[in-house]
Scaffold this motif. Structure first.
Motif, short mmCIF file in Angstrom:
data_model
loop_
_atom_site.label_atom_id
_atom_site.label_comp_id
_atom_site.label_asym_id
_atom_site.label_seq_id
_atom_site.Cartn_x
_atom_site.Cartn_y
_atom_site.Cartn_z
N HIS A 188 9.31 10.59 3.81
CA HIS A 188 9.11 9.41 4.65
C HIS A 188 7.84 8.66 4.23
O HIS A 188 7.87 7.43 4.05
N LEU A 189 6.76 9.39 4.06
CA LEU A 189 5.49 8.76 3.68
C LEU A 189 5.54 8.21 2.26
O LEU A 189 4.96 7.15 1.97
N ASP A 190 6.23 8.90 1.37
CA ASP A 190 6.39 8.40 -0.01
C ASP A 190 7.14 7.07 -0.01
O ASP A 190 6.82 6.16 -0.79
N ALA A 191 8.16 6.96 0.85
CA ALA A 191 8.93 5.72 0.93
C ALA A 191 8.05 4.58 1.44
O ALA A 191 8.11 3.46 0.92
N VAL A 192 7.21 4.86 2.44
CA VAL A 192 6.28 3.85 2.94
C VAL A 192 5.31 3.44 1.84
O VAL A 192 5.00 2.26 1.66
N GLU A 196 -5.18 3.77 4.04
CA GLU A 196 -5.51 3.78 5.46
C GLU A 196 -4.25 3.86 6.32
O GLU A 196 -4.19 4.62 7.29
N LEU A 197 -3.23 3.08 5.93
CA LEU A 197 -1.97 3.10 6.66
C LEU A 197 -1.32 4.47 6.60
O LEU A 197 -0.87 5.02 7.62
N LEU A 198 -1.28 5.06 5.42
CA LEU A 198 -0.65 6.38 5.27
C LEU A 198 -1.42 7.45 6.03
O LEU A 198 -0.82 8.37 6.60
N ALA A 199 -2.74 7.34 6.05
CA ALA A 199 -3.55 8.31 6.79
C ALA A 199 -3.26 8.21 8.29
O ALA A 199 -3.16 9.23 8.99
N ILE A 206 8.20 -0.31 8.73
CA ILE A 206 6.76 -0.06 8.79
C ILE A 206 6.06 -0.86 7.69
O ILE A 206 5.03 -1.50 7.92
N ALA A 207 6.62 -0.82 6.49
CA ALA A 207 6.04 -1.54 5.37
C ALA A 207 6.07 -3.04 5.59
O ALA A 207 5.09 -3.75 5.32
N ASP A 208 7.19 -3.55 6.11
CA ASP A 208 7.31 -4.99 6.38
C ASP A 208 6.24 -5.46 7.36
O ASP A 208 5.64 -6.52 7.20
N ALA A 209 6.02 -4.65 8.40
CA ALA A 209 5.01 -5.00 9.40
C ALA A 209 3.61 -5.02 8.78
O ALA A 209 2.81 -5.92 9.04
N ALA A 210 3.33 -4.04 7.93
CA ALA A 210 2.02 -3.98 7.28
C ALA A 210 1.83 -5.13 6.30
O ALA A 210 0.75 -5.74 6.24
N LEU A 211 2.87 -5.47 5.57
CA LEU A 211 2.79 -6.58 4.62
C LEU A 211 2.63 -7.91 5.35
O LEU A 211 1.85 -8.77 4.93
N ALA A 212 3.36 -8.08 6.46
CA ALA A 212 3.26 -9.31 7.24
C ALA A 212 1.86 -9.46 7.83
O ALA A 212 1.30 -10.56 7.85
N GLU A 213 1.32 -8.36 8.29
CA GLU A 213 -0.04 -8.39 8.86
C GLU A 213 -1.06 -8.79 7.80
O GLU A 213 -2.05 -9.45 8.11
N ASP A 214 -0.80 -8.39 6.57
CA ASP A 214 -1.72 -8.69 5.48
C ASP A 214 -1.39 -10.02 4.80
O ASP A 214 -2.06 -10.43 3.85
N THR A 257 11.23 0.26 -11.27
CA THR A 257 11.87 1.54 -10.93
C THR A 257 11.39 2.03 -9.58
O THR A 257 12.20 2.51 -8.76
N ARG A 258 10.08 1.94 -9.32
CA ARG A 258 9.54 2.36 -8.02
C ARG A 258 10.14 1.54 -6.88
O ARG A 258 10.52 2.08 -5.83
N LEU A 259 10.25 0.24 -7.08
CA LEU A 259 10.78 -0.63 -6.04
C LEU A 259 12.25 -0.34 -5.78
O LEU A 259 12.70 -0.27 -4.63
N ARG A 260 13.03 -0.11 -6.85
CA ARG A 260 14.45 0.18 -6.69
C ARG A 260 14.65 1.53 -5.99
O ARG A 260 15.52 1.67 -5.15
N THR A 261 13.81 2.49 -6.32
CA THR A 261 13.88 3.81 -5.67
C THR A 261 13.56 3.70 -4.18
O THR A 261 14.23 4.29 -3.35
N ALA A 262 12.54 2.93 -3.86
CA ALA A 262 12.17 2.74 -2.46
C ALA A 262 13.28 2.05 -1.68
O ALA A 262 13.57 2.42 -0.54
N ALA A 263 13.92 1.06 -2.31
CA ALA A 263 15.01 0.37 -1.64
C ALA A 263 16.19 1.30 -1.39
O ALA A 263 16.86 1.23 -0.35
N THR A 264 16.43 2.22 -2.31
CA THR A 264 17.50 3.19 -2.16
C THR A 264 17.21 4.17 -1.03
O THR A 264 18.08 4.48 -0.21
#
Length: 209
Positions: A20-24, A38-41, A75-83, A199-206
């Motif tokens: 879960h955390l790796d995906a985030v 900081e987010l992951l912590a 979770i990632a979308d919210a963090a990206l939007a905030e930033d 590759t990282r982005l495609r893996t995360a999307a999967t």
């Protein structure tokens, strides 16, 4: 000697939690490293607190806590939007392959008699344009890749000057080829970096689909 970390004693090391955390982590790649850590912590602390009242070896309890935490992509979308950063979107494999192919072609194109350097430069510029127009890579990745792809414009003349000065015969045809080879070396580096990111982005999307 310290005992190895045991998921039973450390809920954050449970395979489901780590996935879960790796995906985030993958989905928040556009964020600065400090903000992402900081987010992951914070997420890890929340999970450990939530599982403190449960048996961390109980997968049902772990799944319940992760479900309450939310989907990694959200979770990632919210963090990206905030930033204030857009979320990268994976391209089709065909489009990515073409961009990467254009990025690695300059070096072999140098072997084409007479027009090789021109073809190599045109190909590198085409790759840089495709990278700039893509929604797959972050602004930082685009900037780095563009600098690498267009660096032959600066590196090749410099390398030619060095070759000419170091040779008693001036700049021979072989010397021109060496200078071009040195100048275009950064282009495959750009392709490698872009490939890893895609590759990282495609893996995360999967993982978060």
């Amino acid at each position: 000697m310290n005992d190895p970390v045991n998921p039973v004693n450390n809920p954050a090391e449970h395979p489901l939690v780590r996935a879960h955390l790796d995906a985030v982590d993958r989905c928040t790649a556009p964020l600065p490293a400090e903000r992402r850590h900081e987010l992951l912590a914070d997420l890890r602390e929340h999970i450990e607190t939530a599982l403190a009242e449960h048996d961390p070896a109980d997968e049902d309890a772990v799944r319940h806590v992760l479900a309450q935490l939310g989907d990694p992509r959200r979770i990632a979308d919210a963090a990206l939007a905030e930033d204030g950063r857009p979320r990268p979107e994976p391209e089709t494999a065909r489009r990515t392959t073409l961009t990467l192919l254009l990025a690695v072609l300059p070096l072999p194109l140098l072997l084409v008699p007479a027009i090789g350097p021109v073809l190599a430069l045109v190909t590198a510029v085409a790759a840089a344009v495709r990278v700039a127009k893509s929604a797959q890579w972050t602004r930082r990745e685009k900037t780095q890749a563009t600098l690498l792809l267009l660096s032959p414009l600066l590196l090749t003349p410099l390398a030619a000057g060095v070759v000419a000065v170091s040779s008693s015969h001036g700049l021979s045809p072989a010397g021109v080829l060496v200078a071009c080879a040195v100048g275009f070396c950064p282009t495959p580096v750009a392709a490698l970096r872009l490939s890893r990111s895609a590759t990282r982005l495609r893996t995360a999307a999967t993982l978060t689909a």
